[in-house]
Design a protein around this motif. Structure first.
Motif, short mmCIF file in Angstrom:
data_model
loop_
_atom_site.label_atom_id
_atom_site.label_comp_id
_atom_site.label_asym_id
_atom_site.label_seq_id
_atom_site.Cartn_x
_atom_site.Cartn_y
_atom_site.Cartn_z
N ALA A 234 17.23 -8.02 -21.75
CA ALA A 234 17.71 -7.43 -20.68
C ALA A 234 17.85 -8.20 -19.26
CB ALA A 234 16.66 -6.50 -20.76
N THR A 235 18.77 -7.47 -18.39
CA THR A 235 19.53 -8.22 -17.04
C THR A 235 18.32 -8.18 -15.97
OG1 THR A 235 20.79 -6.59 -16.83
CG2 THR A 235 21.90 -8.17 -18.07
N PHE A 236 17.32 -6.93 -15.98
CA PHE A 236 17.52 -6.46 -14.86
C PHE A 236 16.18 -7.49 -13.94
CE2 PHE A 236 15.90 -3.09 -18.04
CZ PHE A 236 17.16 -2.35 -17.83
N ALA A 426 4.08 -2.90 -6.20
CA ALA A 426 4.26 -3.84 -4.86
C ALA A 426 5.21 -4.91 -4.76
CB ALA A 426 2.43 -4.49 -5.11
N ASN A 427 5.87 -5.65 -6.28
CA ASN A 427 6.89 -6.44 -5.63
C ASN A 427 8.35 -5.86 -6.99
OD1 ASN A 427 8.22 -9.19 -6.37
ND2 ASN A 427 6.40 -9.95 -5.30
N ALA A 433 11.41 -8.05 -13.28
CA ALA A 433 11.61 -9.54 -14.36
C ALA A 433 10.06 -8.76 -15.52
CB ALA A 433 11.13 -10.38 -13.68
N GLY A 434 9.12 -8.34 -15.45
CA GLY A 434 8.13 -8.07 -16.06
C GLY A 434 8.59 -7.59 -17.25
N ILE A 435 9.40 -6.26 -16.69
CA ILE A 435 10.07 -4.94 -17.39
C ILE A 435 11.57 -5.78 -18.36
CG2 ILE A 435 11.76 -3.96 -16.14
CD1 ILE A 435 9.10 -2.03 -17.30
N ASP A 440 12.36 -6.89 -24.22
CA ASP A 440 13.34 -7.72 -24.71
C ASP A 440 12.24 -7.96 -26.34
OD1 ASP A 440 15.23 -7.84 -23.53
OD2 ASP A 440 14.70 -9.70 -22.30
N ASN A 441 10.57 -8.03 -25.85
CA ASN A 441 9.70 -7.98 -26.93
C ASN A 441 10.35 -6.71 -27.45
OD1 ASN A 441 8.64 -10.54 -25.20
ND2 ASN A 441 7.67 -9.46 -24.24
#
Length: 448
Positions: A234-236, A426-427, A433-435, A440-441
């Motif tokens: 994923a490219t987010f 918030a960030n 990056a987390g999503i 991907d997982n």
């Protein structure tokens, strides 16, 4: 015909059912060759399931299947409407799938193909001498193939565009539809009308992802990005255009004032497809929607003077204006069918028969899905339909890469989008990056 939108709870339940759907395997050593249309055949009854359930849709299917039986008397079809992907998964798990299944959307093509739930149609198509690239527009093959396997065939197509009220445009001094998202935001603000008490009478454009078809603004085409990169990830978190797209979305939503977009979604989401749709009532000057909305507007008979244009692009991707999300109904041949040859025969007729495709397209207000049906379709040059047909044919139009996780990636992405739009992230860079990692997982666990 792709009808929106399942709720998060329903989507999760379906995902859990689909997660347990494993390979049914071939029911017998039946050959993977196609039945010749002119050959004699023993009387056979097969079952065809579809998601369609409205009376006019069922009637169109029934008429087509009756014509099929009249032309090939040996083939009898037991037609079962109102079956979704979850019902299909249950039938597969029970060892009693239909012989053909028509699904409303392609999100589970990758899952069903990867786990062997549906048959690879390649050998049948080759035997029947069906050249898919010469028969179906390229956009349809993107969402019916998985890792080179043709695991479904298209049966009507959806294309999404920007609907705009010409009278409201003229009153606001806007002469042409916007082509970039910054132009869209500027026009939306000009078109917004407030009541005397400060409440909003007409919204220019509501972009929030949980309203109507809006989630398809955020799959990559409108920002000139790909949901997944060449490495399958994923490219987010790596493509800055995602951040720009979401910031545009939230900025437009915030411009209406605290709580107003939530009020809009709460009031109109239940009416996205009926006569109380905000574009029909004048509560919205512009709306992003699929081609079926043309039929809904015609049926409402409210005399709206409107136009349809391609959805605007992120400014940095303006060179690709005219492209859009294209996806649609897909037809499968279940691997566990006890009549795969006969099932493919019926599937081939339904997905390539010009009369049926054009009749069904007119009935459900969708776009035909073969070159031949498009060429003969009487609506192809209609001023409302032509922009969407052109988008369907645009080489830059596409749908996101399909994965073995099925619709789980879109469900995960939609949940994040809504959290961000509601100010709960918030960030943004860190959240993106987390999503990406979470998606991907999910794909890794599903076998990607």
């Amino acid at each position: 015909m792709f009808k929106l939108i399942t709720g998060a709870v329903a989507g999760t339940a379906a995902a859990l059912l689909l997660a347990g759907c494993t390979s049914a395997g071939p029911a017998s050593s039946e050959p993977t060759t196609a039945i010749s249309a002119g050959a004699s055949h023993a009387p056979t009854t097969i079952s065809v399931w579809t998601f369609n359930h409205l009376p006019n849709e069922v009637a169109a299917f029934t008429a087509a299947l009756n014509r099929l039986h009249a032309k090939y008397p040996w083939l009898t079809v037991k037609f079962v409407p109102n079956k979704d992907d979850a019902a299909f998964a249950k039938a597969v798990a029970a060892g009693d799938p239909p012989d053909v299944f028509v699904a409303s959307a392609p999100d589970n093509v990758g899952k069903f193909c990867a786990n062997g739930t549906v048959a690879d149609l390649g050998p049948y198509l080759s035997s029947a001498k069906v050249n898919t690239t010469a028969t179906f527009p390229a956009a349809t093959l993107v969402y019916t193939k998985y890792q080179g396997k043709q695991c479904a065939l298209p049966l009507l197509t959806d294309a999404f565009g920007l609907y705009y009220n010409k009278k409201m445009f003229a009153a606001a001094g806007i002469t042409t539809p916007p082509k970039t998202l910054s132009e869209l935001a500027a026009d939306a603000k000009k078109l917004t009308v407030k009541n005397g008490d400060g409440s909003i009478k007409t919204y220019g454009f509501v972009s929030r992802s949980d309203y109507n078809a809006n989630r398809y603004i955020y799959t990559g085409v409108q920002s000139g990005t790909k949901f997944y990169g060449a490495d399958g990830k994923a490219t987010f978190g790596t493509d800055p255009k995602w951040q720009q797209l979401l910031q545009w979305d939230k900025s437009l939503g915030d411009s209406y004032g605290p709580g107003n977009v939530q009020k809009f979604v709460g009031r109109y989401q239940p009416h996205a497809d009926d006569t109380n749709n905000p574009f029909l009532t004048g509560a919205a000057a512009m709306e992003f929607d699929g081609e079926w909305h043309i039929g809904e507007i015609d049926a409402a008979k409210k005399g709206i003077d409107y136009g349809i244009a391609p959805m605007p692009m992120l400014d940095s991707a303006s060179g690709t204006y005219g492209a859009g999300d294209t996806l649609g109904t897909v037809a499968y041949l279940p691997a566990g069918s006890k009549h795969k040859q006969e099932g493919f025969f019926a599937l081939q007729q339904l997905t390539t028969d010009t009369t049926f495709l054009n009749t069904l397209a007119d009935t459900v207000s969708n776009i035909p899905s073969t070159f031949a049906s498009l060429q003969s379709w009487d609506k192809a040059n209609d001023p409302h339909w032509k922009p969407l047909v052109d988008m369907f044919k645009n080489p830059g139009s596409y749908y996101k890469t399909l994965t073995p996780a099925g619709e789980e990636d879109m469900d995960t992405w939609r949940e994040f989008l809504l959290q961000y739009e509601q100010g709960k992230v918030a960030n943004l860079p860190s959240g993106l990056a987390g999503i990406a990692k979470k998606i991907d997982n999910s794909n890794a666990q599903a076998g990607n």
